[in-house]
Structures are given as structure tokens and as C-alpha cells.
Design an enzyme around this catalytic site. Structure first.
Site, short mmCIF file in Angstrom:
data_model
loop_
_atom_site.label_atom_id
_atom_site.label_comp_id
_atom_site.label_asym_id
_atom_site.label_seq_id
_atom_site.Cartn_x
_atom_site.Cartn_y
_atom_site.Cartn_z
N HIS A 162 17.87 69.31 -31.60
CA HIS A 162 19.22 68.73 -31.72
C HIS A 162 19.78 68.96 -33.12
O HIS A 162 20.91 69.43 -33.28
CB HIS A 162 19.14 67.23 -31.41
CG HIS A 162 20.43 66.51 -31.53
ND1 HIS A 162 21.16 66.10 -30.45
CD2 HIS A 162 21.15 66.11 -32.63
CE1 HIS A 162 22.26 65.50 -30.86
NE2 HIS A 162 22.26 65.49 -32.19
N GLU A 163 18.99 68.64 -34.14
CA GLU A 163 19.46 68.80 -35.51
C GLU A 163 19.64 70.27 -35.88
O GLU A 163 20.54 70.63 -36.63
CB GLU A 163 18.52 68.10 -36.49
CG GLU A 163 18.42 66.61 -36.29
CD GLU A 163 19.76 65.91 -36.24
OE1 GLU A 163 20.68 66.28 -37.01
OE2 GLU A 163 19.90 64.99 -35.42
N HIS A 198 23.05 71.49 -34.81
CA HIS A 198 24.06 71.20 -35.84
C HIS A 198 23.98 72.22 -36.96
O HIS A 198 24.98 72.78 -37.40
CB HIS A 198 23.83 69.81 -36.44
CG HIS A 198 24.13 68.66 -35.55
ND1 HIS A 198 25.37 68.41 -35.03
CD2 HIS A 198 23.33 67.67 -35.09
CE1 HIS A 198 25.34 67.32 -34.30
NE2 HIS A 198 24.10 66.84 -34.31
#
Length: 146
Positions: free
Chosen positions: A64-65, A68
Site C-alpha cells: 500500500h505504501e 503511494h
């Protein structure tokens, strides 16, 4: 293997791209699994979630990170609401939401004396000052930490 090396490995295996910054543990994180900092490119991760849920869930948080991270440096939509982010997250199998911690259930349980609606609270409340939100009857304490 330290955290930064682990994130680099996940980035190579799941994204086919390099991670060039630093990843650090942040014990102060409570409600989130990780954070991306666009200003300097580093990632913060919650060590409690790794300990509680294991590597499989933690790898989803890292993905998820990294979504980004990679989208920001590719100048694409890197925020949660952006279609680029949502598509990449689904493609790599990252977690959309952080799982709820199993360690901290709400310690105080209250119930309405009339309709039976229950309320969970982290802090003790004064039952003579508050009423049920549904029927406005009195509420009573059912259980508390001992």
C-alpha cells in the site's frame, strides 16, 4: 534483514521497481499501518501490526505504501481517491485498510435500560449526565476493566 532492505525486496518483487529511500519503524503510529512522506520520500511503519498480524498482512501494508511512493515519483495520482492509486493497489494486492488491532477492545460497555442499545467506550462516562441516543432513556454500565 532490516526494514529498508525488506521494503526494497518487496518493491523489486511486486512492482519491478527500485525503492531508493529509507523505511523506519514508528511506534507512535496507532490507527494506521504506515505513512508515506512525499517531502523526503521515506516510509514509516507500525511495528505493532507486524507483531500482531504477521508478515503476510504486513506485506500488504508495505505494498500500500509503495503504491503511494511509486505513483508520486511517476507524477501520477498517488492519493487514496485517485484512480491510478486504486488500480495499482488492486493490481499488486495491497491492503486498502489497516486491520483493526485485536489487543485493544473497548473496555467500557454501556446499555440503555429501555431499548437495550449498547455503547462501547474507551473512557468511563457519567451515566447520570448521558442518555440513550435512540430513545433518550437512562444508560447503565454493563462491564468495565478490573
Amino acid at each position: 534483514m532490516n526494514l529498508t532492505d525488506y521494503v526494497r525486496q518487496v518493491s523489486r518483487e511486486d512492482f519491478g521497481k527500485e525503492f531508493h529511500h529509507e523505511a523506519v519503524w514508528n511506534k507512535r503510529l496507532r490507527t494506521t499501518g504506515g505513512r508515506f512522506f512525499p517531502r523526503d520520500g521515506h516510509l514509516d511503519f507500525n511495528p505493532t501490526l507486524f507483531e500482531e498480524f504477521g508478515e503476510e498482512v504486513f506485506r500488504g501494508i508495505v505494498r500500500h505504501e509503495l503504491c503511494h511512493y511509486h505513483l508520486f515519483f511517476e507524477r501520477k495520482g498517488y492519493k487514496h481517491r485517485d484512480r491510478d492509486f486504486q488500480n495499482l493497489l488492486k493490481q499488486v494486492g495491497g491492503l486498502r485498510y489497516t486491520p483493526k488491532s485485536l489487543k485493544a477492545p473497548s473496555p467500557y460497555l454501556y446499555q440503555c435500560v429501555h431499548c437495550g442499545l449498547t455503547y462501547q467506550r474507551k473512557r468511563k462516562i457519567k451515566t447520570d449526565q448521558y442518555r440513550c441516543g435512540r430513545c433518550h432513556a437512562r444508560i447503565q454500565l454493563l462491564s468495565s476493566p478490573s
